[in-house]
Design a protein around this motif. Structure first.
Motif, short mmCIF file in Angstrom:
data_model
loop_
_atom_site.label_atom_id
_atom_site.label_comp_id
_atom_site.label_asym_id
_atom_site.label_seq_id
_atom_site.Cartn_x
_atom_site.Cartn_y
_atom_site.Cartn_z
N THR B 196 0.76 -0.97 0.00
CA THR B 196 -0.02 -0.30 0.36
C THR B 196 1.29 1.45 -0.03
O THR B 196 0.22 2.36 -0.74
CB THR B 196 -0.94 0.00 1.04
OG1 THR B 196 -1.34 -0.97 1.24
CG2 THR B 196 -1.30 1.27 1.32
N ILE B 197 1.81 1.32 0.54
CA ILE B 197 2.96 2.50 0.77
C ILE B 197 3.65 1.87 -0.08
O ILE B 197 3.55 3.56 -1.12
CB ILE B 197 3.72 2.18 2.02
CG1 ILE B 197 2.68 2.61 3.28
CG2 ILE B 197 4.81 3.38 2.22
CD1 ILE B 197 1.48 3.57 3.41
N LYS B 251 -2.21 0.68 -5.14
CA LYS B 251 -1.79 1.19 -6.51
C LYS B 251 -0.20 0.83 -7.28
O LYS B 251 0.10 0.99 -6.40
CB LYS B 251 -1.74 2.64 -6.36
CG LYS B 251 -3.12 3.25 -5.90
CD LYS B 251 -4.33 3.32 -6.94
CE LYS B 251 -5.61 3.10 -6.02
NZ LYS B 251 -6.34 2.34 -6.60
N GLY B 254 1.64 3.67 -5.45
CA GLY B 254 1.69 3.86 -4.02
C GLY B 254 1.69 4.46 -3.47
O GLY B 254 0.29 5.17 -3.83
N ASN B 255 1.88 4.18 -2.21
CA ASN B 255 0.96 6.23 -1.40
C ASN B 255 2.73 7.25 -2.26
O ASN B 255 3.03 6.93 -1.34
CB ASN B 255 0.58 6.03 0.16
CG ASN B 255 0.46 7.11 0.45
OD1 ASN B 255 0.76 8.00 0.61
ND2 ASN B 255 -0.69 7.13 1.50
N LYS B 257 2.66 10.37 -1.21
CA LYS B 257 2.70 11.36 -0.27
C LYS B 257 3.57 10.48 0.95
O LYS B 257 4.38 11.81 2.03
CB LYS B 257 1.11 11.41 0.90
CG LYS B 257 1.52 12.59 1.69
CD LYS B 257 0.21 13.49 1.64
CE LYS B 257 0.36 14.34 2.65
NZ LYS B 257 -1.38 14.19 3.19
N ALA B 258 3.30 9.37 1.30
CA ALA B 258 3.97 8.33 2.41
C ALA B 258 5.29 8.51 2.44
O ALA B 258 6.33 8.02 3.54
CB ALA B 258 3.23 6.80 2.65
#
Ligand code: SF4
Lengths: 76, 359
Positions: B196-197, B251, B254-255, B257-258
């Protein structure tokens, strides 16, 4: 530890949200996601929303599987 | 509950099982690397539902399990500094160090508080400016972004009394090392919440360099079975690749922002993993500009890596070489109430998952 649970955003105050999960409410920091809205489901992990759940993708996965089941029934 | 119950639907489970039984011809060994997967696979009794051609192995994805005892020893050493508060995730309380646990130290008077979020440490640091607050940070890419936000918050609030003891690790180097170590694996059930990240790109090297399939999978029965089916299809057709089953949460990019926050705060270091030993560039430490928050740099913590419990085979279990039931102490001397090794202490450890859900 890596457990993350889908919880629904019920209110937002700046970078902080309240999320509902199985009837209880929790705090969720929004620092790691963008454009979160009330009503979105987020993955809650150690007090942070780490991702917004993509409703469209979720629906597509389900639809594809259910279509196969339908086809199998028709073939029976 | 939404986004949970629909993935436990019996009709869908039956359909996927039927497809798996039809597709799987050749014996295949699939490894799940995430502790959350280990628990879900045991809890839903997945192995019993699969044809005998498919063997599931648990890998090194339980952060508590792979973290050395010296980390707990260091946290305990910090807790003995006068005017100190340790803020920690509950998961760490009962993990044995070489001679004690944080739980024991608390019973003996150390100030140790369990927190729900690492950000709670910042509130405590503001409330007690004369005390030192130490947060032992543990976990993979899923958990480290929350720590990054916490460190940035400490900087923003100009705190002088917050310190991070980092055992944060990243997953791919350990996954590659296992294949190099000749652990027999044919495909990876890749960790859903790490991905996810990170996004899916971190597994490209595993496909390109080792020819192993990688499917990023969710945590419910339908997710797991669909992920397994995708891996079996890849294997049977001789076409390994990176695929995402868990599309509602992962995705390819990834994330972002993180990932930016992680990059702002941390840099890679070599790190020690139980079972694997030293894994180059697999751990996260604070970048120089955050060194005032680094517990390792600001306090004398050099401790030798203590010996593992005699007879505990956690290390081999984490490499997928042995099963918990191969351990002589499993379920007899070693239980969740009286754990000998980290794999039994952690709610995501293989030994605890096997013990809790054994049939
Ligand atoms: S059962 Fe206990 S002693 Fe045996 S490997 Fe697991 S944690 Fe170690």
């Amino acid at each position: 530890m890596c457990l993350s649970i889908p919880a629904k955003i019920v209110s937002i105050n700046g970078e902080k949200a309240r999320v509902s999960l199985g009837g209880a409410e929790y705090n969720a920091a929004l620092n790691l996601v963008e454009h979160a809205k009330i009503g979105d489901y987020v993955l809650l992990h150690s007090g942070f929303a780490i991702q917004i759940i993509d409703e469209k993708e979720a629906m597509e996965t389900m639809q594809l599987l259910n279509e196969v089941i339908k086809k199998e029934k028709e073939n029976e | 509950m939404k986004h949970i119950d629909e993935y436990r639907d019996k009709k869908l489970v039956d359909l996927l099982l039927k497809q798996i039984w039809e597709t799987s011809k050749t014996p295949v060994r699939l490894m799940e690397v995430c502790g959350g997967h280990t628990v879900a696979i045991r809890k839903f009794g997945i192995p019993e539902l699969l044809p005998s051609t498919i063997k599931l192995l648990s890998g090194p994805g339980c952060p508590v399990c792979v973290t050395g005892k010296s980390f707990i020893d260091k946290a305990i050493k910090l807790s003995k500094i006068p005017e100190t508060i340790i803020t920690t995730y509950g998961d760490l309380m009962r993990v044995p160090g070489s001679s004690s646990t944080l739980e024991n130290e608390r019973a003996n008077g150390a100030e140790i508080r369990m927190v729900y979020s690492p950000l709670d440490s910042i509130e405590i640091a503001k409330e007690y400016p004369s005390k030192k607050i130490f947060f032992p940070g543990i976990g993979f890419e899923t958990t480290s972004p929350a720590t990054a936000v916490t460190v940035l918050q400490a900087k923003k609030e100009k705190l002088d009394n917050f310190f991070l003891l980092s055992a944060h690790k990243i997953m791919p180097p350990a996954m590659e090392m296992l294949i190099d170590d000749e652990v027999q694996i044919d495909g990876y059930i890749c960790p859903g919440h790490v991905s996810t990240i990170t996004g899916s790109g971190i597994y490209n090297g595993i496909v390109e360099n080792f020819g192993l399939g990688c499917v990023i999978t969710g945590f419910e029965p339908v997710d797991l079975l669909q992920g397994i089916l995708m891996l079996v299809k890849q294997f049977e057709s001789g076409n390994p690749k990176v695929e995402i089953q868990y599309k509602r949460a992962v995705k390819a990019v990834g994330n972002i922002k993180a990932l930016k926050l992680l990059d702002e705060v941390f840099e890679l270091k070599d790190d020690w993993w139980r079972g694997l030993g030293n894994v180059p560039k697999s751990g996260l430490k604070l970048k120089t500009e955050f060194k005032k928050f680094d517990a390792e740099l600001n306090f004398q913590l050099n401790l030798p890596e203590p010996k593992e419990e005699k007879g505990c085979i956690c290390g081999e279990i984490l490499k997928g070489l042995k099963l918990p039931s191969d351990c002589k102490m499993f379920g007899k001397i070693c239980t969740p109430e009286n754990p000998v090794g980290a794999c039994m202490v952690s709610t995501e450890g293989s030994c605890q998952a096997f013990y809790k859900y054994q049939l």
